[in-house]
Design an enzyme around this catalytic site. Structure first.
Site, PDB file in Angstrom:
ATOM      1  N   THR A  67      27.146  41.873  36.360  1.00 38.00           N
ATOM      2  CA  THR A  67      26.022  42.497  37.407  1.00 38.00           C
ATOM      3  C   THR A  67      26.048  44.211  36.639  1.00 38.00           C
ATOM      4  O   THR A  67      24.926  44.846  36.868  1.00 38.00           O
ATOM      5  CB  THR A  67      26.892  42.724  38.590  1.00 38.00           C
ATOM      6  OG1 THR A  67      26.972  41.334  38.841  1.00 38.00           O
ATOM      7  CG2 THR A  67      25.632  43.354  39.460  1.00 38.00           C
ATOM      8  N   ASP A 104      27.463  35.919  32.525  1.00 35.49           N
ATOM      9  CA  ASP A 104      27.995  36.349  33.656  1.00 35.49           C
ATOM     10  C   ASP A 104      29.672  35.889  33.481  1.00 35.49           C
ATOM     11  O   ASP A 104      30.138  34.951  32.914  1.00 35.49           O
ATOM     12  CB  ASP A 104      27.368  35.069  34.721  1.00 35.49           C
ATOM     13  CG  ASP A 104      27.975  35.264  36.122  1.00 35.49           C
ATOM     14  OD1 ASP A 104      27.304  35.542  36.827  1.00 35.49           O
ATOM     15  OD2 ASP A 104      29.328  35.139  36.417  1.00 35.49           O
ATOM     16  N   SER A 128      31.607  34.088  35.089  1.00 36.70           N
ATOM     17  CA  SER A 128      32.248  32.933  35.322  1.00 36.70           C
ATOM     18  C   SER A 128      32.061  32.026  34.027  1.00 36.70           C
ATOM     19  O   SER A 128      32.788  31.146  34.084  1.00 36.70           O
ATOM     20  CB  SER A 128      31.356  32.468  36.525  1.00 36.70           C
ATOM     21  OG  SER A 128      31.310  33.155  37.431  1.00 36.70           O
ATOM     22  N   ASP A 156      34.073  38.925  38.409  1.00 33.91           N
ATOM     23  CA  ASP A 156      34.475  37.782  38.904  1.00 33.91           C
ATOM     24  C   ASP A 156      36.008  37.511  38.001  1.00 33.91           C
ATOM     25  O   ASP A 156      36.805  36.737  38.747  1.00 33.91           O
ATOM     26  CB  ASP A 156      33.521  36.585  38.684  1.00 33.91           C
ATOM     27  CG  ASP A 156      32.464  36.712  39.748  1.00 33.91           C
ATOM     28  OD1 ASP A 156      32.624  37.556  40.763  1.00 33.91           O
ATOM     29  OD2 ASP A 156      31.706  36.102  39.861  1.00 33.91           O
ATOM     30  N   THR A 215      43.800  41.791  41.117  1.00 33.33           N
ATOM     31  CA  THR A 215      43.191  40.530  41.529  1.00 33.33           C
ATOM     32  C   THR A 215      41.980  41.069  42.282  1.00 33.33           C
ATOM     33  O   THR A 215      41.860  41.873  42.827  1.00 33.33           O
ATOM     34  CB  THR A 215      43.979  39.894  42.765  1.00 33.33           C
ATOM     35  OG1 THR A 215      45.209  39.525  42.111  1.00 33.33           O
ATOM     36  CG2 THR A 215      43.409  38.813  43.148  1.00 33.33           C
ATOM     37  N   THR A 253      53.783  33.011  43.431  1.00 30.01           N
ATOM     38  CA  THR A 253      53.699  32.697  45.135  1.00 30.01           C
ATOM     39  C   THR A 253      52.188  32.961  45.543  1.00 30.01           C
ATOM     40  O   THR A 253      51.273  33.763  44.654  1.00 30.01           O
ATOM     41  CB  THR A 253      54.274  34.113  45.830  1.00 30.01           C
ATOM     42  OG1 THR A 253      53.931  33.880  47.210  1.00 30.01           O
ATOM     43  CG2 THR A 253      54.160  35.509  45.412  1.00 30.01           C
ATOM     44  N   GLN A 254      51.667  32.332  46.443  1.00 25.02           N
ATOM     45  CA  GLN A 254      50.367  32.261  47.260  1.00 25.02           C
ATOM     46  C   GLN A 254      50.039  33.767  47.649  1.00 25.02           C
ATOM     47  O   GLN A 254      48.840  34.199  48.002  1.00 25.02           O
ATOM     48  CB  GLN A 254      50.026  31.152  47.941  1.00 25.02           C
ATOM     49  CG  GLN A 254      50.103  29.952  47.333  1.00 25.02           C
ATOM     50  CD  GLN A 254      49.733  29.011  48.411  1.00 25.02           C
ATOM     51  OE1 GLN A 254      49.635  29.037  49.460  1.00 25.02           O
ATOM     52  NE2 GLN A 254      50.215  27.586  48.064  1.00 25.02           N
ATOM     53  N   CYS A 255      51.321  34.609  48.031  1.00 27.08           N
ATOM     54  CA  CYS A 255      51.010  35.801  48.705  1.00 27.08           C
ATOM     55  C   CYS A 255      50.450  36.801  47.707  1.00 27.08           C
ATOM     56  O   CYS A 255      50.772  36.735  46.554  1.00 27.08           O
ATOM     57  CB  CYS A 255      52.292  36.304  49.165  1.00 27.08           C
ATOM     58  SG  CYS A 255      52.758  34.970  50.552  1.00 27.08           S
TER      59      CYS A 255
END
Ligand code: ASP
Length: 341
Positions: free
Chosen positions: A14, A58, A60, A91, A166, A276-278
């Site tokens: 972008t 982009d 992605s 992204d 992240t 971990t997902q945290c």
């Protein structure tokens, strides 16, 4: 004193978009005329050179091939410039910044990834500030040495270690977080560098690693996960490494079928990396019974690494000539400040 020299590498995203005056649609911006669009850059008294990738993407559509192209451009120009700014879609920026951190061993110069949530040509765009701040950080020196000799992400008012970052917000200008590591710099009236958290260069010559093995996968656990699903993922043909996103401090179901499937896959040579997902905190295998079983069957701990960084690290280590034991050891060892053990 010599004017700082910065090379800006434009990959797409972008940040490089502008509204076409005639059609009103978003089209890539010509960074060759950067001084025309951002005359304020002249006041910085830097030499800013631009290199635009042939195919602007982009993010992605990002691939390890583009990571290699980026690393090669940096390698080619490493001695000529004081620092580098990489313009990239937000992204997948955390994946690319992580990958570059592993590729560039013994890095001693700043590589600042930045992008924006709104295109450069829009009135309220964050592109202008992000761009200018990144250039300033890439050029900054302390006692004659680069202030931040690391691969970083600059967004809004935070400079983060790339392999700790992240993307957590799809709308806010403040789009990135680093749940397990402090900011490297905070941007306000001044840019305040947090020196105690910035890595020291090793002093050895730069080594650029260019091989990735993409035979990896991610398995995110969830309540109700079926035997069939786990079995299929674990038996993906050719897969060498699997990142398993577990609950809390590294916990997983204790069902016999689940543990048996994992144990069988590990016996056949698959490396399973517990992450971990945290968004904050660390895997602590053995803290609960639900993670002790994983240790016993040979799952290895990713401690507080992000999924993005775990993926890049796995692809990088599997791409080297190292044997399985060594790869497992390095997966559990911080290589570029990506984890705390
Ligand atoms: N989809 C865009 C990309 O990642 C979003 C952005 O540039 O921030 O390339």
């Amino acid at each position: 004193m010599r004017r700082p020299k910065i090379l800006v590498l434009y990959t797409g995203g972008t940040i490089g978009m502008m509204k076409d005056q005639k059609t009103g649609s978003l089209v890539p911006f010509n960074f060759g005329n950067i001084y025309e669009h951002l005359p304020v850059l002249r006041t910085l008294d830097y030499t800013i050179d631009m290199y635009s990738f042939e195919h602007l993407i982009d993010s992605s559509n990002m691939t390890p091939e583009v990571w290699v192209e980026l690393a090669e451009k940096i390698e080619e120009n490493y001695e000529k410039y004081d620092g580098f700014v990489v313009l990239h879609g937000s992204d997948t920026m955390a994946y690319s910044a992580s990958a570059l951190s592993f590729m560039l061993e013994n890095l001693a110069k700043p590589i600042i990834f930045t992008g924006s949530q709104l295109p450069m040509g829009m009135v309220r765009s964050d592109a202008r500030e992000n761009f200018i701040t990144s250039v300033e950080i890439a050029a900054s020196k302390m006692d004659g040495e680069p202030s931040v000799p690391e691969v970083c992400i600059l967004f809004e008012n935070h400079l983060l270690r790339g392999n700790r970052s992240t993307k957590f917000n799809a709308e806010n200008f403040n789009a990135f977080s680093s749940g397990n590591y402090p900011t490297l710099a905070d941007v306000g009236i001044k840019i305040k560098y947090n020196r105690e958290f910035i890595m020291e260069p090793t002093g050895r010559p730069l080594i650029v690693h260019k091989q990735f093995n993409t035979n990896v996968g991610i398995l995110k656990l969830f309540p109700g996960i079926t035997h069939n699903y786990v079995k299929h993922i674990l038996n993906t043909p050719g897969m060498k490494g699997l990142i398993m996103e577990t609950f809390g401090s590294g916990n997983a179901p204790t069902s016999e079928w689940f543990l048996d499937e994992l144990a069988e896959a590990i016996k056949k040579g698959l490396i399973i990396y517990n992450v971990t997902q945290c968004k904050s905190g660390s895997v602590e295998m053995g803290r609960y019974e639900t993670s002790l079983d994983l240790t016993n069957i040979g799952v290895i701990s990713g401690y507080d690494i992000t999924t993005e960084s775990a993926l890049a690290k796995m692809m990088y280590l599997l791409g080297t000539q190292m044997g399985r034991r060594e790869i497992k050891r390095y997966l559990q060892t911080p290589l570029r400040g990506e984890m705390t053990v």
